[in-house]
Design a protein around this motif. Structure first.
Motif, short mmCIF file in Angstrom:
data_model
loop_
_atom_site.label_atom_id
_atom_site.label_comp_id
_atom_site.label_asym_id
_atom_site.label_seq_id
_atom_site.Cartn_x
_atom_site.Cartn_y
_atom_site.Cartn_z
N ASP A 165 0.47 8.57 -2.83
CA ASP A 165 -0.48 9.34 -3.62
C ASP A 165 -1.44 10.13 -2.73
O ASP A 165 -1.76 11.29 -3.01
CB ASP A 165 -1.30 8.42 -4.54
N GLU A 166 -1.87 9.52 -1.63
CA GLU A 166 -2.77 10.19 -0.69
C GLU A 166 -2.09 11.40 -0.03
O GLU A 166 -2.68 12.46 0.12
CB GLU A 166 -3.24 9.20 0.38
N ILE A 167 -0.83 11.23 0.34
CA ILE A 167 -0.08 12.33 0.94
C ILE A 167 0.07 13.48 -0.06
O ILE A 167 -0.14 14.65 0.28
CB ILE A 167 1.31 11.85 1.44
N VAL A 168 0.42 13.16 -1.31
CA VAL A 168 0.59 14.18 -2.34
C VAL A 168 -0.73 14.92 -2.57
O VAL A 168 -0.75 16.16 -2.65
CB VAL A 168 1.12 13.56 -3.65
N GLU A 169 -1.83 14.20 -2.65
CA GLU A 169 -3.13 14.84 -2.85
C GLU A 169 -3.47 15.77 -1.68
O GLU A 169 -3.97 16.87 -1.87
CB GLU A 169 -4.24 13.80 -3.05
N TYR A 170 -3.17 15.31 -0.46
CA TYR A 170 -3.42 16.14 0.71
C TYR A 170 -2.57 17.43 0.65
O TYR A 170 -3.07 18.52 0.88
CB TYR A 170 -3.12 15.37 2.01
N LEU A 171 -1.29 17.28 0.34
CA LEU A 171 -0.40 18.44 0.27
C LEU A 171 -0.87 19.42 -0.81
O LEU A 171 -0.83 20.63 -0.61
CB LEU A 171 1.04 18.00 0.03
N LYS A 172 -1.30 18.90 -1.94
CA LYS A 172 -1.83 19.77 -2.99
C LYS A 172 -3.06 20.52 -2.51
O LYS A 172 -3.24 21.70 -2.80
CB LYS A 172 -2.17 18.95 -4.24
N SER A 173 -3.89 19.84 -1.72
CA SER A 173 -5.14 20.47 -1.24
C SER A 173 -4.87 21.59 -0.24
O SER A 173 -5.63 22.56 -0.20
CB SER A 173 -6.07 19.42 -0.61
N ILE A 174 -3.80 21.49 0.53
CA ILE A 174 -3.52 22.55 1.50
C ILE A 174 -2.70 23.68 0.90
O ILE A 174 -2.55 24.73 1.52
CB ILE A 174 -2.84 22.02 2.79
N SER A 175 -2.16 23.48 -0.31
CA SER A 175 -1.37 24.53 -0.92
C SER A 175 -2.21 25.35 -1.93
O SER A 175 -1.74 26.34 -2.44
CB SER A 175 -0.16 23.95 -1.64
N ALA A 176 -3.42 24.90 -2.16
CA ALA A 176 -4.29 25.59 -3.15
C ALA A 176 -4.80 26.91 -2.61
O ALA A 176 -4.90 27.16 -1.46
CB ALA A 176 -5.45 24.69 -3.53
N GLY A 218 0.80 -1.23 0.00
CA GLY A 218 0.00 0.00 0.00
C GLY A 218 0.83 1.27 0.00
O GLY A 218 0.29 2.36 0.19
N SER A 219 2.13 1.16 -0.24
CA SER A 219 2.98 2.35 -0.17
C SER A 219 2.67 3.35 -1.28
O SER A 219 2.65 4.56 -1.03
CB SER A 219 4.47 1.97 -0.18
N ASP A 220 2.43 2.88 -2.50
CA ASP A 220 2.10 3.80 -3.59
C ASP A 220 0.81 4.55 -3.30
O ASP A 220 0.71 5.76 -3.54
CB ASP A 220 1.99 3.08 -4.93
N GLU A 221 -0.18 3.84 -2.77
CA GLU A 221 -1.46 4.47 -2.44
C GLU A 221 -1.27 5.52 -1.35
O GLU A 221 -1.84 6.61 -1.42
CB GLU A 221 -2.49 3.43 -1.99
N LEU A 222 -0.45 5.20 -0.34
CA LEU A 222 -0.18 6.16 0.73
C LEU A 222 0.53 7.39 0.19
O LEU A 222 0.16 8.53 0.50
CB LEU A 222 0.65 5.52 1.84
#
Length: 102
Positions: free
Chosen positions: A91-102, A85-89
């Protein structure tokens, strides 16, 4: 894009967090996500969180074993140790970081 701060928290702050940090660094680079990664032991966690002000915390210990005095989102770092599940994790971290930088 800003460089995000990620803190890895493990039991002793040695081999487990080093493995997580290395896997995380590679994963963030592969996803073109600038990240500064720091590690610490569970005993150092609260003070390190206060001083480092991470955007994300990756814990290989129970999240109840340390206090999070910040707004940083906590993720389980176990998938980065096991590879399951490392790739999924990542990807989830990257999506979260993108959401807080918007």
């Amino acid at each position: 894009m800003k460089e995000f701060r990620i803190l890895g928290v493990c039991g002793a702050g040695l081999s487990t967090s080093t493995t997580v940090a290395r896997t995380l660094q590679v994963g963030m680079q592969e996803r073109n996500m600038p990240a500064q990664i720091r590690t610490c032991s569970v005993q150092e966690a609260t003070g390190t969180i206060e001083g480092y002000q991470p955007d994300v915390i990756l814990a290989t210990v129970a999240t109840t074993s340390f206090e999070n005095p910040s707004d940083a989102r906590v993720f389980s770092g176990v998938p980065l140790l096991t590879g399951i599940g490392s790739d999924e994790l990542l990807d989830e971290i990257v999506e979260y970081l993108k959401s807080i930088s918007a």
